[in-house]
Scaffold this motif. Structure first.
Motif, short mmCIF file in Angstrom:
data_model
loop_
_atom_site.label_atom_id
_atom_site.label_comp_id
_atom_site.label_asym_id
_atom_site.label_seq_id
_atom_site.Cartn_x
_atom_site.Cartn_y
_atom_site.Cartn_z
N ARG A 134 0.65 -1.14 0.44
CA ARG A 134 0.22 0.10 0.20
C ARG A 134 1.05 1.15 -0.15
N VAL A 135 0.66 2.24 -1.02
CA VAL A 135 1.50 3.33 -0.90
C VAL A 135 0.74 4.31 0.39
N GLU A 136 0.26 4.22 1.86
CA GLU A 136 0.43 4.66 2.83
C GLU A 136 0.76 3.48 3.32
N ILE A 155 -0.25 1.11 -9.45
CA ILE A 155 -0.72 0.80 -8.87
C ILE A 155 -2.02 1.40 -8.79
N SER A 156 -3.38 1.94 -9.73
CA SER A 156 -4.30 2.54 -9.08
C SER A 156 -5.25 1.66 -8.34
N ASP A 157 -5.89 1.96 -7.80
CA ASP A 157 -7.11 1.11 -7.04
C ASP A 157 -6.74 -0.48 -7.20
N ASP A 164 -3.91 2.88 -3.50
CA ASP A 164 -3.07 2.54 -4.60
C ASP A 164 -2.64 1.26 -4.08
N ALA A 165 -0.98 0.42 -4.92
CA ALA A 165 0.27 -0.05 -4.83
C ALA A 165 0.66 0.45 -5.56
N ASN A 187 6.41 7.52 -10.17
CA ASN A 187 5.61 8.90 -11.39
C ASN A 187 4.27 7.45 -12.60
N ILE A 188 5.41 6.08 -12.46
CA ILE A 188 4.69 5.33 -13.61
C ILE A 188 3.08 5.19 -13.11
#
Length: 196
Positions: A134-136, A155-157, A164-165, A187-188
């Motif tokens: 997880r990005v967080e 990776i969105s959602d 996101d991941a 950034n991708i």
């Protein structure tokens, strides 16, 4: 007496709840875990303390995309793989789940378990090890970066709650020139449908 690593068994599913207490840890249904025991039993491990309590576990696998490489043999330095087929996954190891009980953190368990999977990846001539986080989950991201992983893409959602991941990778011995990683991967951004 120190904690020891050993193969995970189906009976461990009844004992690993303390590892899954963190709200950032994904918990799966029993069938999911049993599928891993069936297909990749040597990549499912636990770390158990002297009282028989599970302090950490990992589920891993070694695989490739379900479709053949667009150009054989696979070479990540070819421009076609950098542009048109950037989401193709060659033979690689994957950490599906790696979790440590809150009471057993900072004991090196995550490093020990991930290194065991990396070793199998090297033995099977995999290009890299990857994982989703997880990005967080900043603590996990910093830990993985310390272990040599870098962010390959966002990776969105990806998660059920819409989070996101980051897809993080660590090149293995086969990738001596580090062709399967890239800078600025955060950034991708890609859609979850582009990840199989």
């Amino acid at each position: 007496m120190a904690s020891t690593a050993r193969p995970m068994t189906p009976m461990d599913l009844l004992k690993f709840n303390p590892c899954n207490l963190d709200h950032l840890t994904e918990t799966y249904n029993i069938g999911f875990y049993l599928d891993y025991f069936t297909k990749w039993p040597n990549l499912c491990k636990v770390i158990e303390n002297e009282n028989g309590q599970i302090e950490a576990y990992i589920l891993g696998k070694v695989e490739a995309s379900p479709f053949p490489a667009p150009i054989e043999p696979y070479d990540p330095s070819l421009k076609i793989y950098q542009k048109k087929f950037s989401n193709y996954l060659p033979w690689h190891a994957h950490i599906t789940c790696l979790t440590v009980a809150p009471s057993a953190r900072r004991l090196g368990h995550a490093t020990k378990l991930s290194e065991a999977l990396e070793q199998v990846g090297d033995e099977q001539d995999a290009w890299f090890v990857d994982l989703f986080v997880r990005v967080e989950n900043e603590a996990a991201i910093k830990l993985y970066e310390k272990m040599g992983y870098s962010i390959f893409r966002r990776i969105s959602d990806h998660y059920n709650d819409g989070s996101d991941a980051f897809d993080m990778r660590k090149p293995l011995k086969r990738d001596k020139q580090r062709k399967t990683v890239r800078p600025n991967g955060e950034n991708i951004k890609i859609d979850p449908t582009e990840v199989w």
